[in-house]
Design a protein around this motif. Structure first.
Motif, PDB file in Angstrom:
ATOM      1  N   ASP A 192     -54.860 -16.026 -53.479  1.00  0.00           N
ATOM      2  CA  ASP A 192     -54.384 -15.482 -52.438  1.00  0.00           C
ATOM      3  C   ASP A 192     -55.006 -15.121 -51.353  1.00  0.00           C
ATOM      4  OD1 ASP A 192     -56.869 -13.594 -53.160  1.00  0.00           O
ATOM      5  OD2 ASP A 192     -56.055 -12.698 -54.285  1.00  0.00           O
ATOM      6  N   THR A 193     -54.042 -14.655 -50.529  1.00  0.00           N
ATOM      7  CA  THR A 193     -55.027 -15.243 -48.383  1.00  0.00           C
ATOM      8  C   THR A 193     -54.649 -13.673 -47.490  1.00  0.00           C
ATOM      9  OG1 THR A 193     -55.838 -16.299 -47.404  1.00  0.00           O
ATOM     10  CG2 THR A 193     -53.507 -17.042 -48.106  1.00  0.00           C
ATOM     11  N   LYS A 194     -54.026 -13.505 -47.127  1.00  0.00           N
ATOM     12  CA  LYS A 194     -53.980 -13.083 -45.731  1.00  0.00           C
ATOM     13  C   LYS A 194     -53.927 -13.830 -44.504  1.00  0.00           C
ATOM     14  CE  LYS A 194     -57.805 -10.189 -44.652  1.00  0.00           C
ATOM     15  NZ  LYS A 194     -58.068 -10.148 -42.860  1.00  0.00           N
ATOM     16  N   TYR A 195     -52.807 -13.465 -43.666  1.00  0.00           N
ATOM     17  CA  TYR A 195     -52.299 -13.609 -42.376  1.00  0.00           C
ATOM     18  C   TYR A 195     -52.093 -13.015 -41.306  1.00  0.00           C
ATOM     19  CZ  TYR A 195     -52.463 -18.253 -45.136  1.00  0.00           C
ATOM     20  OH  TYR A 195     -51.689 -19.144 -46.421  1.00  0.00           O
ATOM     21  N   GLU A 196     -52.864 -13.350 -40.606  1.00  0.00           N
ATOM     22  CA  GLU A 196     -52.658 -12.080 -39.179  1.00  0.00           C
ATOM     23  C   GLU A 196     -51.690 -12.972 -38.169  1.00  0.00           C
ATOM     24  OE1 GLU A 196     -55.957  -9.376 -38.226  1.00  0.00           O
ATOM     25  OE2 GLU A 196     -56.663  -9.536 -39.856  1.00  0.00           O
ATOM     26  N   PHE A 197     -50.935 -12.047 -37.019  1.00  0.00           N
ATOM     27  CA  PHE A 197     -49.689 -12.806 -36.315  1.00  0.00           C
ATOM     28  C   PHE A 197     -50.063 -11.782 -35.306  1.00  0.00           C
ATOM     29  CE2 PHE A 197     -48.334 -14.690 -40.562  1.00  0.00           C
ATOM     30  CZ  PHE A 197     -48.797 -16.302 -40.161  1.00  0.00           C
ATOM     31  N   GLY A 198     -49.691 -12.915 -34.121  1.00  0.00           N
ATOM     32  CA  GLY A 198     -49.420 -12.387 -32.597  1.00  0.00           C
ATOM     33  C   GLY A 198     -48.314 -12.818 -32.237  1.00  0.00           C
ATOM     34  N   LYS A 199     -48.255 -12.276 -30.368  1.00  0.00           N
ATOM     35  CA  LYS A 199     -47.461 -12.216 -29.828  1.00  0.00           C
ATOM     36  C   LYS A 199     -48.309 -13.243 -28.482  1.00  0.00           C
ATOM     37  CE  LYS A 199     -42.954 -11.452 -30.341  1.00  0.00           C
ATOM     38  NZ  LYS A 199     -41.565 -10.074 -30.170  1.00  0.00           N
ATOM     39  N   THR A 200     -47.285 -13.858 -28.280  1.00  0.00           N
ATOM     40  CA  THR A 200     -48.208 -14.794 -26.874  1.00  0.00           C
ATOM     41  C   THR A 200     -47.484 -13.772 -25.798  1.00  0.00           C
ATOM     42  OG1 THR A 200     -47.307 -16.666 -26.264  1.00  0.00           O
ATOM     43  CG2 THR A 200     -49.455 -16.512 -27.713  1.00  0.00           C
ATOM     44  N   LYS A 201     -47.914 -14.350 -24.432  1.00  0.00           N
ATOM     45  CA  LYS A 201     -47.413 -13.424 -23.394  1.00  0.00           C
ATOM     46  C   LYS A 201     -45.864 -13.971 -23.405  1.00  0.00           C
ATOM     47  CE  LYS A 201     -50.900 -11.651 -20.181  1.00  0.00           C
ATOM     48  NZ  LYS A 201     -51.753 -12.388 -18.872  1.00  0.00           N
ATOM     49  N   ASP A 202     -45.594 -15.357 -23.795  1.00  0.00           N
ATOM     50  CA  ASP A 202     -44.199 -15.507 -23.381  1.00  0.00           C
ATOM     51  C   ASP A 202     -43.207 -15.059 -24.634  1.00  0.00           C
ATOM     52  OD1 ASP A 202     -45.521 -17.279 -24.681  1.00  0.00           O
ATOM     53  OD2 ASP A 202     -45.025 -18.838 -23.213  1.00  0.00           O
ATOM     54  N   GLY A 203     -43.968 -14.216 -25.739  1.00  0.00           N
ATOM     55  CA  GLY A 203     -42.854 -13.907 -26.629  1.00  0.00           C
ATOM     56  C   GLY A 203     -43.338 -15.000 -28.071  1.00  0.00           C
ATOM     57  N   LYS A 204     -44.125 -15.533 -27.763  1.00  0.00           N
ATOM     58  CA  LYS A 204     -44.188 -17.228 -29.180  1.00  0.00           C
ATOM     59  C   LYS A 204     -44.373 -16.390 -30.341  1.00  0.00           C
ATOM     60  CE  LYS A 204     -45.825 -21.213 -29.234  1.00  0.00           C
ATOM     61  NZ  LYS A 204     -46.472 -22.704 -29.210  1.00  0.00           N
ATOM     62  N   ILE A 205     -43.908 -16.328 -30.974  1.00  0.00           N
ATOM     63  CA  ILE A 205     -45.445 -14.931 -33.259  1.00  0.00           C
ATOM     64  C   ILE A 205     -45.757 -16.952 -32.973  1.00  0.00           C
ATOM     65  CG2 ILE A 205     -44.586 -14.622 -34.796  1.00  0.00           C
ATOM     66  CD1 ILE A 205     -42.467 -13.098 -34.256  1.00  0.00           C
ATOM     67  N   VAL A 206     -47.422 -16.160 -32.960  1.00  0.00           N
ATOM     68  CA  VAL A 206     -48.905 -17.973 -33.115  1.00  0.00           C
ATOM     69  C   VAL A 206     -49.428 -17.034 -34.252  1.00  0.00           C
ATOM     70  CG1 VAL A 206     -48.311 -18.885 -31.359  1.00  0.00           C
ATOM     71  CG2 VAL A 206     -50.452 -16.517 -31.395  1.00  0.00           C
ATOM     72  N   LEU A 207     -50.308 -17.667 -35.376  1.00  0.00           N
ATOM     73  CA  LEU A 207     -51.203 -17.456 -36.129  1.00  0.00           C
ATOM     74  C   LEU A 207     -52.185 -17.076 -35.384  1.00  0.00           C
ATOM     75  CD1 LEU A 207     -52.575 -17.641 -38.714  1.00  0.00           C
ATOM     76  CD2 LEU A 207     -52.660 -20.057 -38.758  1.00  0.00           C
ATOM     77  N   ILE A 208     -53.264 -15.696 -36.053  1.00  0.00           N
ATOM     78  CA  ILE A 208     -54.447 -15.515 -34.847  1.00  0.00           C
ATOM     79  C   ILE A 208     -55.154 -15.159 -36.052  1.00  0.00           C
ATOM     80  CG2 ILE A 208     -53.101 -14.389 -32.915  1.00  0.00           C
ATOM     81  CD1 ILE A 208     -53.438 -11.498 -34.079  1.00  0.00           C
ATOM     82  N   GLU A 247     -58.827 -16.001 -38.129  1.00  0.00           N
ATOM     83  CA  GLU A 247     -59.007 -16.434 -39.310  1.00  0.00           C
ATOM     84  C   GLU A 247     -58.238 -16.864 -40.415  1.00  0.00           C
ATOM     85  OE1 GLU A 247     -62.152 -14.172 -42.242  1.00  0.00           O
ATOM     86  OE2 GLU A 247     -61.561 -12.989 -41.502  1.00  0.00           O
ATOM     87  N   ILE A 248     -58.368 -17.743 -41.539  1.00  0.00           N
ATOM     88  CA  ILE A 248     -56.901 -18.262 -41.715  1.00  0.00           C
ATOM     89  C   ILE A 248     -58.112 -19.196 -43.110  1.00  0.00           C
ATOM     90  CG2 ILE A 248     -56.456 -20.266 -40.323  1.00  0.00           C
ATOM     91  CD1 ILE A 248     -54.690 -20.832 -41.901  1.00  0.00           C
ATOM     92  N   HIS A 249     -57.268 -18.990 -45.102  1.00  0.00           N
ATOM     93  CA  HIS A 249     -58.452 -19.406 -45.777  1.00  0.00           C
ATOM     94  C   HIS A 249     -59.487 -19.735 -45.649  1.00  0.00           C
ATOM     95  CE1 HIS A 249     -54.065 -21.987 -45.696  1.00  0.00           C
ATOM     96  NE2 HIS A 249     -53.573 -21.058 -45.759  1.00  0.00           N
ATOM     97  N   THR A 250     -60.230 -18.456 -44.960  1.00  0.00           N
ATOM     98  CA  THR A 250     -61.772 -18.357 -44.834  1.00  0.00           C
ATOM     99  C   THR A 250     -61.936 -17.355 -46.695  1.00  0.00           C
ATOM    100  OG1 THR A 250     -62.244 -15.979 -44.209  1.00  0.00           O
ATOM    101  CG2 THR A 250     -62.003 -18.676 -42.417  1.00  0.00           C
ATOM    102  N   PRO A 251     -63.832 -17.739 -46.778  1.00  0.00           N
ATOM    103  CA  PRO A 251     -63.589 -17.205 -48.169  1.00  0.00           C
ATOM    104  C   PRO A 251     -63.819 -15.172 -47.709  1.00  0.00           C
ATOM    105  CG  PRO A 251     -64.946 -18.439 -46.969  1.00  0.00           C
ATOM    106  CD  PRO A 251     -64.193 -18.838 -46.645  1.00  0.00           C
ATOM    107  N   ASP A 252     -63.467 -14.881 -46.857  1.00  0.00           N
ATOM    108  CA  ASP A 252     -63.146 -13.837 -46.596  1.00  0.00           C
ATOM    109  C   ASP A 252     -62.274 -13.564 -46.689  1.00  0.00           C
ATOM    110  OD1 ASP A 252     -65.891 -13.027 -45.366  1.00  0.00           O
ATOM    111  OD2 ASP A 252     -65.858 -12.446 -43.994  1.00  0.00           O
TER     112      ASP A 252
END
Length: 315
Positions: free
Chosen positions: A199-215, A217-222
């Motif tokens: 299992d894992t968790k992902y966090e996302f954000g929006k750039t100034k121009d409205g693009k959804i991006v991954l922010i 950490e990803i796939h770390t042991p934490d």
């Protein structure tokens, strides 16, 4: 231990503000880019432990940046540079106030809820007759609201997220799609290393121009739980616990020492010997997850090293 970085107080050129999370400290540069410093703080049960773990920040930062590079063809991410082993620099984003948790197996929090008799997690049904660490028929997405420092993240259903207007339906569909794609790729990478991404968790954000991006950490042991693939089936059949590759070993040690982050409980004493074993486990995690040997950064003056490298980059 001076070989760890627990807290930072930098003043970078064009710095606007600083946000301090449980483990990372994020510096806003000119409302354009973020300098994210992975400290050696260790958080478990939403509580930050009193001592840092040598090399932990470097390990998390380097796994996350490698995994972002390995998934950027699927999902855009915030990252633009890594000027220091503990530092990631990227686009300023407005974070979504939910964490996208995805579970391929019934472990950890899901297993604790299941044992307590619950068959719905975040509005998602869990089949009857499952044992701890069994694989779900299909991965389930069980979001959590993002807690402020010191608070606990809380389970939330897709319906509640939309009803409360935390995320718009259009955006939420993108978050779900990205979450499934990342988990599939992460599972393939893990399998190639003889691991199972549980299992894992992902966090996302929006750039100034409205693009959804991954922010973040990803796939770390934490942020993730891994099992060793070899022997998984036999251990399940024999009712044995799985061989894990995550910070679950820290949680289990804390539970064994009567700490689960509950009111009135105090964090058990962590000896330097215990801290050293945790550091060794994190290095083992790094090498297993990435398939590469871990090269320790120079920690003789870690604050100065980070400051110099970031200043040089921002020039």
């Amino acid at each position: 231990m001076s070989s760890t970085i627990i807290d930072t107080n930098f003043n970078f050129p064009n710095q606007k503000s600083v946000y301090k999370g449980k483990v990372r400290e994020v510096y806003n540069i000119n409302d354009e880019q973020l300098v994210m410093i992975a400290t050696d703080r260790l958080s478990a049960f939403d509580v930050v432990m009193p001592k840092g773990i040598p090399y932990k920040g470097q390990i998390l930062n380097q796994i996350a940046t490698k995994m972002m590079a390995a998934t950027q063809d699927l999902v855009p991410n915030w990252l633009t540079a890594t000027p220091d082993p503990n530092v990631a620099v990227g686009h300023l984003c407005e974070p979504f106030k939910v964490e996208m948790v995805i579970r391929g197996y019934m472990s950890g929090h899901a297993a604790r809820e299941y044992k307590a008799g619950k068959r719905l997690l975040c509005g998602v049904p869990m089949p009857e007759g499952m044992k701890e660490n069994d694989k779900f028929p299909d991965p389930i997405i069980t979001p959590a609201t993002k807690a402020e420092m010191g608070d606990h993240d809380e389970d939330i259903s897709r319906e509640d997220i939309l009803k409360r207007g935390i995320v718009s339906e259009t955006d939420y569909l993108v978050l779900e799609d990205y979450t499934r794609k990342l988990f599939k790729r992460g599972s393939e990478i893990a399998a190639s290393r003889g691991l199972i991404l549980v299992d894992t968790k992902y966090e996302f954000g929006k750039t100034k121009d409205g693009k959804i991006v991954l922010i973040d950490e990803i796939h770390t042991p934490d942020s993730s739980r891994y099992f060793y693939a070899e022997g998984y089936k036999q251990r399940q059949e024999n009712g044995e616990s799985q061989k894990q590759l995550s910070k679950e070993f820290v949680r289990q040690w804390l539970i064994a020492n009567n700490f689960q982050g509950l009111e009135g409980q105090t964090v058990p004493f962590m000896s330097d010997e215990y801290i050293a074993t945790v550091s060794e486990r994190y290095i083992e995690l790094y090498e297993n997850i990435t398939g590469e040997e871990f090269v320790k950064g120079d920690v003789s003056n870690i604050q100065q090293r980070i400051e110099d490298n970031v200043f040089e980059y921002l020039k």
